[in-house]
Design a protein around this motif. Structure first.
Motif, PDB file in Angstrom:
ATOM      1  N   GLY A   1      46.638  27.390  38.722  1.00  0.00           N
ATOM      2  CA  GLY A   1      45.465  26.832  39.387  1.00  0.00           C
ATOM      3  C   GLY A   1      44.691  27.890  40.150  1.00  0.00           C
ATOM      4  O   GLY A   1      43.451  27.891  40.146  1.00  0.00           O
ATOM      5  N   TYR A   2      45.418  28.809  40.782  1.00  0.00           N
ATOM      6  CA  TYR A   2      44.761  29.879  41.528  1.00  0.00           C
ATOM      7  C   TYR A   2      43.986  30.798  40.591  1.00  0.00           C
ATOM      8  O   TYR A   2      42.869  31.223  40.896  1.00  0.00           O
ATOM      9  N   VAL A   3      44.582  31.102  39.434  1.00  0.00           N
ATOM     10  CA  VAL A   3      43.898  31.925  38.434  1.00  0.00           C
ATOM     11  C   VAL A   3      42.611  31.237  37.972  1.00  0.00           C
ATOM     12  O   VAL A   3      41.549  31.865  37.870  1.00  0.00           O
ATOM     13  N   ALA A   4      42.695  29.930  37.702  1.00  0.00           N
ATOM     14  CA  ALA A   4      41.519  29.184  37.265  1.00  0.00           C
ATOM     15  C   ALA A   4      40.429  29.215  38.336  1.00  0.00           C
ATOM     16  O   ALA A   4      39.231  29.368  38.032  1.00  0.00           O
ATOM     17  N   TRP A   5      40.817  29.089  39.591  1.00  0.00           N
ATOM     18  CA  TRP A   5      39.850  29.108  40.685  1.00  0.00           C
ATOM     19  C   TRP A   5      39.219  30.492  40.834  1.00  0.00           C
ATOM     20  O   TRP A   5      38.001  30.636  41.013  1.00  0.00           O
ATOM     21  N   ARG A   6      40.033  31.543  40.749  1.00  0.00           N
ATOM     22  CA  ARG A   6      39.501  32.898  40.841  1.00  0.00           C
ATOM     23  C   ARG A   6      38.516  33.178  39.692  1.00  0.00           C
ATOM     24  O   ARG A   6      37.477  33.821  39.893  1.00  0.00           O
ATOM     25  N   LEU A   7      38.844  32.703  38.503  1.00  0.00           N
ATOM     26  CA  LEU A   7      37.928  32.879  37.381  1.00  0.00           C
ATOM     27  C   LEU A   7      36.616  32.135  37.621  1.00  0.00           C
ATOM     28  O   LEU A   7      35.529  32.633  37.289  1.00  0.00           O
ATOM     29  N   THR A   8      36.707  30.946  38.205  1.00  0.00           N
ATOM     30  CA  THR A   8      35.501  30.182  38.533  1.00  0.00           C
ATOM     31  C   THR A   8      34.651  30.927  39.554  1.00  0.00           C
ATOM     32  O   THR A   8      33.427  30.989  39.446  1.00  0.00           O
TER      33      THR A   8
ATOM     34  N   LEU B   1      37.758  38.757  39.812  1.00  0.00           N
ATOM     35  CA  LEU B   1      38.237  38.742  38.424  1.00  0.00           C
ATOM     36  C   LEU B   1      39.557  39.502  38.302  1.00  0.00           C
ATOM     37  O   LEU B   1      40.487  39.037  37.636  1.00  0.00           O
ATOM     38  N   ILE B   2      39.651  40.641  38.964  1.00  0.00           N
ATOM     39  CA  ILE B   2      40.906  41.407  38.941  1.00  0.00           C
ATOM     40  C   ILE B   2      42.018  40.619  39.619  1.00  0.00           C
ATOM     41  O   ILE B   2      43.174  40.624  39.175  1.00  0.00           O
ATOM     42  N   SER B   3      41.687  39.904  40.688  1.00  0.00           N
ATOM     43  CA  SER B   3      42.665  39.045  41.349  1.00  0.00           C
ATOM     44  C   SER B   3      43.178  37.974  40.388  1.00  0.00           C
ATOM     45  O   SER B   3      44.376  37.665  40.360  1.00  0.00           O
ATOM     46  N   ALA B   4      42.277  37.413  39.583  1.00  0.00           N
ATOM     47  CA  ALA B   4      42.695  36.420  38.586  1.00  0.00           C
ATOM     48  C   ALA B   4      43.671  37.025  37.592  1.00  0.00           C
ATOM     49  O   ALA B   4      44.680  36.409  37.233  1.00  0.00           O
ATOM     50  N   ILE B   5      43.398  38.246  37.160  1.00  0.00           N
ATOM     51  CA  ILE B   5      44.265  38.906  36.178  1.00  0.00           C
ATOM     52  C   ILE B   5      45.641  39.195  36.778  1.00  0.00           C
ATOM     53  O   ILE B   5      46.675  38.924  36.159  1.00  0.00           O
ATOM     54  N   THR B   6      45.671  39.734  38.008  1.00  0.00           N
ATOM     55  CA  THR B   6      46.955  40.070  38.612  1.00  0.00           C
ATOM     56  C   THR B   6      47.794  38.829  38.884  1.00  0.00           C
ATOM     57  O   THR B   6      49.021  38.843  38.703  1.00  0.00           O
ATOM     58  N   HIS B   7      47.152  37.738  39.278  1.00  0.00           N
ATOM     59  CA  HIS B   7      47.907  36.512  39.514  1.00  0.00           C
ATOM     60  C   HIS B   7      48.329  35.849  38.202  1.00  0.00           C
ATOM     61  O   HIS B   7      49.343  35.152  38.155  1.00  0.00           O
ATOM     62  N   ALA B   8      47.564  36.078  37.133  1.00  0.00           N
ATOM     63  CA  ALA B   8      47.992  35.598  35.816  1.00  0.00           C
ATOM     64  C   ALA B   8      49.256  36.327  35.380  1.00  0.00           C
ATOM     65  O   ALA B   8      50.187  35.715  34.829  1.00  0.00           O
ATOM     66  N   VAL B   9      49.312  37.632  35.639  1.00  0.00           N
ATOM     67  CA  VAL B   9      50.523  38.407  35.331  1.00  0.00           C
ATOM     68  C   VAL B   9      51.696  37.892  36.165  1.00  0.00           C
ATOM     69  O   VAL B   9      52.817  37.745  35.665  1.00  0.00           O
ATOM     70  N   LEU B  10      51.432  37.587  37.452  1.00  0.00           N
ATOM     71  CA  LEU B  10      52.489  37.075  38.313  1.00  0.00           C
ATOM     72  C   LEU B  10      52.971  35.709  37.828  1.00  0.00           C
ATOM     73  O   LEU B  10      54.182  35.417  37.840  1.00  0.00           O
ATOM     74  N   ALA B  11      52.045  34.865  37.380  1.00  0.00           N
ATOM     75  CA  ALA B  11      52.426  33.551  36.839  1.00  0.00           C
ATOM     76  C   ALA B  11      53.264  33.711  35.577  1.00  0.00           C
ATOM     77  O   ALA B  11      54.243  32.974  35.359  1.00  0.00           O
TER      78      ALA B  11
END
Length: 270
Positions: free
Chosen positions: A78-85, A108-118
């Motif tokens: 959900g956090y990744v989706a929000w960061r992408l938005t 956008l970079i935050s979304a990528i790093t949290h996607a890796v963490l997920a």
């Protein structure tokens, strides 16, 4: 737009907003664990210094660890989706100025790093190997970082991390987070100092991590890359190290609480 259409749109957006708020809660829990472990270490009660992955591992070891991990994975997605938005659709209205585009690039970079963490949390939840299984890829990564191009990339990443840290310091000192939150007036007296303390503490840690990356690139030593845990170890080994580590650890706990407060009061524009 008719009233019924507005209501239908609001109902459609509600699940996304819930996911985004779960994302803030997930990030908050991770930083609470990081800070709590460091505080316990300073007080001689066990614990230790760790990073976000170490915090996930610690959560997995707890009673109901699988349930907590599953909730964290959903929250991180959900956090990744929000960061992408925020980054792609400019939910916070940063615009297309140089500053606005820089902020959105960071999101956008935050979304990528949290996607890796997920992804890493998912592997942990499924009891897949998270260290030795990627040995070949890790070896290729080390080989790349040993090249001139790799060292340049590492230095640029370090500069970016330092900029992120400075942005956290600026955001904490100026309390600019306030413009994106609807904090009740009767709670501002304690919420704003807590949020500022947490942002400054995370900014200090990120600046240290960024410097470690730059220094590693400068010395052409790709095997000596340090992260959050090592940054706090460096604080511990400095003069007045226990006090410094204790203050930063308390600040990371405050940053975790700041994320919970964002979950409660952040404006989520879809």
């Amino acid at each position: 737009m008719a009233f019924d259409d507005v209501m239908d749109e609001a109902v459609a957006r509600k699940p996304f907003k819930i996911l985004a708020r779960m994302g803030y809660c997930a990030r908050g829990l991770i930083y609470l664990v990081i800070g709590a472990l460091a505080v316990a270490s300073v007080m001689g009660e066990g614990g230790g210094t760790t990073d976000t992955r170490g915090a996930l591992t610690e959560i997995m070891r707890q009673p109901l660890g699988n349930t907590l991990m599953l909730a964290l994975i959903v929250g991180l997605v959900g956090y990744v989706a929000w960061r992408l938005t925020q980054a792609l659709f400019d939910a916070d209205r940063h615009g297309f100025t140089a500053k606005g585009l820089a902020i959105r690039a960071g999101l956008l970079i935050s979304a990528i790093t949290h996607a890796v963490l997920a992804y890493w949390a998912g592997k942990l939840f499924l009891h897949l190997r998270t260290s030795s299984g990627g040995g070949a890829a890790q070896g290729q990564g080390q080989a790349f970082l040993a090249t001139d191009t790799g060292q340049l990339v590492l230095a640029l990443v370090g500069v970016f991390v330092v900029v992120v840290g400075l942005a956290h310091l600026f955001k904490g000192f100026t309390a600019r987070f306030d413009r994106y939150m609807e904090i009740p007036e009767d709670h501002r007296i304690w919420i704003k100092p807590l949020c500022r303390f947490g942002l400054v503490a995370r900014g200090v840690v990120w600046c240290m991590v960024g410097w470690f990356l730059i220094d590693s690139a400068r010395r052409a030593n790709s095997s000596d890359i340090k992260g959050m845990g090592e940054a706090m170890d460096t604080l511990r080994n400095s003069p007045y190290g226990e006090w410094l580590l204790g203050i930063v650890a308390a600040g990371l706990i405050a940053f975790g609480l700041y994320n919970f407060l964002e979950a409660a009061f952040r404006r989520i524009r879809v």
